[in-house]
Design an enzyme around this catalytic site. Structure first.
Site, PDB file in Angstrom:
ATOM      1  N   LYS A  11       3.452 -14.927   2.078  1.00  0.00           N
ATOM      2  CA  LYS A  11       3.482 -16.030   1.440  1.00  0.00           C
ATOM      3  C   LYS A  11       5.227 -16.211   1.128  1.00  0.00           C
ATOM      4  O   LYS A  11       5.535 -15.716  -0.013  1.00  0.00           O
ATOM      5  CB  LYS A  11       3.060 -15.014  -0.338  1.00  0.00           C
ATOM      6  CG  LYS A  11       1.810 -15.670  -0.175  1.00  0.00           C
ATOM      7  CD  LYS A  11       1.569 -16.803  -1.215  1.00  0.00           C
ATOM      8  CE  LYS A  11       1.410 -17.162  -2.413  1.00  0.00           C
ATOM      9  NZ  LYS A  11       0.915 -18.416  -2.864  1.00  0.00           N
TER      10      LYS A  11
ATOM     11  N   ASP B 134      -2.538 -18.240   0.170  1.00  0.00           N
ATOM     12  CA  ASP B 134      -3.973 -19.010  -0.675  1.00  0.00           C
ATOM     13  C   ASP B 134      -5.140 -19.654   0.443  1.00  0.00           C
ATOM     14  O   ASP B 134      -5.477 -19.459   0.124  1.00  0.00           O
ATOM     15  CB  ASP B 134      -3.019 -18.887  -1.649  1.00  0.00           C
ATOM     16  CG  ASP B 134      -2.336 -20.327  -1.527  1.00  0.00           C
ATOM     17  OD1 ASP B 134      -1.375 -20.039  -0.891  1.00  0.00           O
ATOM     18  OD2 ASP B 134      -1.763 -20.481  -2.633  1.00  0.00           O
TER      19      ASP B 134
ATOM     20  N   ASP C 293     -12.391  -9.668   4.637  1.00  0.00           N
ATOM     21  CA  ASP C 293     -13.658  -8.765   3.776  1.00  0.00           C
ATOM     22  C   ASP C 293     -14.086 -11.454   3.156  1.00  0.00           C
ATOM     23  O   ASP C 293     -15.571 -10.603   3.616  1.00  0.00           O
ATOM     24  CB  ASP C 293     -13.084  -9.146   1.806  1.00  0.00           C
ATOM     25  CG  ASP C 293     -13.733  -7.054   2.225  1.00  0.00           C
ATOM     26  OD1 ASP C 293     -13.632  -6.254   2.936  1.00  0.00           O
ATOM     27  OD2 ASP C 293     -14.585  -6.899   0.946  1.00  0.00           O
TER      28      ASP C 293
ATOM     29  N   ASP D 150      -6.240  -7.004   4.065  1.00  0.00           N
ATOM     30  CA  ASP D 150      -7.467  -6.733   3.040  1.00  0.00           C
ATOM     31  C   ASP D 150      -8.399  -7.411   2.677  1.00  0.00           C
ATOM     32  O   ASP D 150      -9.529  -7.589   2.868  1.00  0.00           O
ATOM     33  CB  ASP D 150      -6.660  -5.610   1.871  1.00  0.00           C
ATOM     34  CG  ASP D 150      -8.373  -4.678   1.810  1.00  0.00           C
ATOM     35  OD1 ASP D 150      -9.045  -4.484   2.076  1.00  0.00           O
ATOM     36  OD2 ASP D 150      -7.550  -4.703   0.405  1.00  0.00           O
TER      37      ASP D 150
ATOM     38  N   TYR E 222       1.126  -1.355   0.340  1.00  0.00           N
ATOM     39  CA  TYR E 222      -0.455   0.106   0.282  1.00  0.00           C
ATOM     40  C   TYR E 222       0.658   1.052  -0.034  1.00  0.00           C
ATOM     41  O   TYR E 222       0.227   2.109  -0.443  1.00  0.00           O
ATOM     42  CB  TYR E 222      -0.418  -0.126   0.892  1.00  0.00           C
ATOM     43  CG  TYR E 222      -2.201  -0.383   0.917  1.00  0.00           C
ATOM     44  CD1 TYR E 222      -2.014  -1.514   0.653  1.00  0.00           C
ATOM     45  CD2 TYR E 222      -3.355   0.501   1.610  1.00  0.00           C
ATOM     46  CE1 TYR E 222      -3.083  -2.611   0.757  1.00  0.00           C
ATOM     47  CE2 TYR E 222      -4.837  -0.024   1.450  1.00  0.00           C
ATOM     48  CZ  TYR E 222      -5.556  -1.509   0.915  1.00  0.00           C
ATOM     49  OH  TYR E 222      -5.961  -2.644   0.593  1.00  0.00           O
TER      50      TYR E 222
HETATM   51  C1  IPM Z   1     -10.383  -0.973   4.018  1.00  0.00           C
HETATM   52  C2  IPM Z   1     -10.438  -0.745   2.446  1.00  0.00           C
HETATM   53  C3  IPM Z   1      -9.795   0.365   1.969  1.00  0.00           C
HETATM   54  C4  IPM Z   1      -8.641  -0.247   2.299  1.00  0.00           C
HETATM   55  C5  IPM Z   1      -9.764   1.098   1.256  1.00  0.00           C
HETATM   56  C6  IPM Z   1     -10.582   2.163   1.289  1.00  0.00           C
HETATM   57  C7  IPM Z   1      -9.133   2.134   0.797  1.00  0.00           C
HETATM   58  O1  IPM Z   1     -10.927  -1.773   1.506  1.00  0.00           O
HETATM   59  O2  IPM Z   1     -10.238  -1.285   4.726  1.00  0.00           O
HETATM   60  O3  IPM Z   1     -10.114  -2.717   3.606  1.00  0.00           O
HETATM   61  O4  IPM Z   1      -7.850  -1.195   1.425  1.00  0.00           O
HETATM   62  O5  IPM Z   1      -7.788  -0.348   3.002  1.00  0.00           O
HETATM   63 MG    MG Z   2     -10.550  -3.489   1.954  1.00  0.00          MG
END
Ligand code: IPM
Ligand code: MG
Length: 367
Positions: free
Chosen positions: A195, A227, A255, A251, A144
């Site tokens: 990884k 993975d 999710d 990240d 990032y």
């Molecule tokens: C998160 C989001 C952010 C990230 C974006 C909005 C920059 O996806 O907080 O998970 O990638 O960190």
């Molecule tokens: Mg995210």
């Protein structure tokens, strides 16, 4: 002696951010009034709204306010309207700047499956019932932020782009220490995800993790490739207690973990900095879901991730664990009464609005 008010900075952002923040503010006001919680609240424009008004995703005044706040409550940023802008000028740059400038290196993302939501998960109920894991994501380094990064043209005239995955020893050390300390307060299991089979940063990550592990002999440790971890989260998520991983893997995996719980609209998070001289840590609380532009402005977004982020703030920044428990219990009550936004509703259930969820939580708190 009267308690000094805690300084909170609220950053609603754009998309569904302002709607979910509105409901969290009603809840925050309730605690402030009924639980003698003195708060000094400031609010500022950020993300897409800031680009529209001031031409930048975050102004230096806002960053300054963030630096002097005891805690930041962040809604969401991003949207199609700003997608044509270069990456560093988009709304998303605001949250990344805050994480980086305040050195909020420990991004804590709990994924808990509420018993009433077991049937809403896309996985079978027995796979997710009782699920309670935490992802500790490194938040200030990795691909990032690594430099050099950019775009160029090769000798043959082809455009290429490049990012740089970077991790220093001390950056890995501190996030590992944070994760070990958290695992020690929970079930005592920590899985490090990397990884190491293909990446230099992964190999260093693993080496440092193993070194830090020697300080925590009571924690049971494991390693997993990223993975495989994605696969294991879907196959058998209850094997995990705490996962520690880098910025990008964290990240993605968070999710994935979010969805196990029934809806991305349920997941809070905290980004925590290093202890200051007075022992306090900078902290930013935000829902894991993004700005969800497709449903913004319709009063249908699930505000629970934002409100649960406030519960984390009560616990971690405001030293109010009992109030946090009460808020979480009120949320559980609302869910078990079948009061839910559209993301959690089955075909024959009628969804409650964003405002309706705020009303219902206040109703429970007032009983
Ligand atoms: C998160 C989001 C952010 C990230 C974006 C909005 C920059 O996806 O907080 O998970 O990638 O960190
Ligand atoms: Mg995210």
């Amino acid at each position: 002696m009267t308690q000094k008010p805690a300084k909170l900075l609220v950053l609603p952002g754009n998309g569904v951010g302002p709607e979910v923040v509105l409901q969290f503010r009603r809840i925050m006001d309730w605690f402030s009034m009924h639980r003698a919680l003195p708060l000094n609240i400031d609010e500022a424009i950020i993300g897409g709204a800031s680009i529209d008004q001031y031409g930048v995703p975050i102004r230096s005044e806002v960053l300054q306010k963030a630096r002097s706040a005891d805690a930041i409550l962040f809604g969401a940023v991003g949207g199609e309207k700003w997608d044509h802008l270069p990456v560093l000028q988009r709304p998303e740059a605001s949250i990344l700047t805050l994480r980086r400038e305040l050195d909020l290196y420990a991004n804590v993302r709990p994924a808990k499956c509420y018993s009433t939501l077991v049937d809403f998960s896309s996985l079978k109920p027995d796979i997710v019932a009782g699920l309670d894991l935490v992802i500790v994501r490194e938040g200030t380094s990795g691909v990032y932020f690594g430099t050099p990064r950019g775009r160029d043209v090769s000798k043959t005239g082809e455009v290429f782009a490049f990012d740089n995955q970077y991790y220093s020893t001390s950056q890995i050390e501190r996030i590992c220490h944070f994760a070990f300390a958290l695992a020690a307060q929970r079930k005592g299991r920590l899985c490090s995800v990397d990884k190491a089979n293909v990446m230099e940063t992964g190999a260093l990550w693993r080496e440092i993790f193993n070194r830090v592990a020697k300080d925590y002999p009571h924690i049971s440790i494991s390693h997993m490739y990223a993975d495989n971890c994605a696969m294991q989260l879907v196959r058998n998520p209850k094997q995990f207690d705490v996962i520690v991983t880098d910025n990008l893997f964290g990240d993605i995996l968070s999710d994935c973990a979010a969805m196990l719980t029934g809806s991305l609209g349920m997941l809070p998070s905290a980004s925590i900095g290093a202890p200051r001289a007075n022992g306090q840590r900078d902290a930013l609380y935000e829902p894991v879901h993004g700005s969800a532009p497709d449903i913004a402005g319709r009063n249908i977004a699930n505000p629970l991730a934002m409100i649960l982020s406030f519960a984390m703030c009560l616990r971690l920044s405001l030293a109010r664990p009992f109030d946090a428990d009460d808020l979480e219990k009120a949320i559980e009550q609302v869910l078990s009464d079948g009061i839910m936004t559209a993301d959690l509703c089955g075909p024959d259930q009628s969804p409650t609005s964003t405002t309706g969820i705020g009303d219902a939580i206040l109703g429970v708190l007032n009983t």
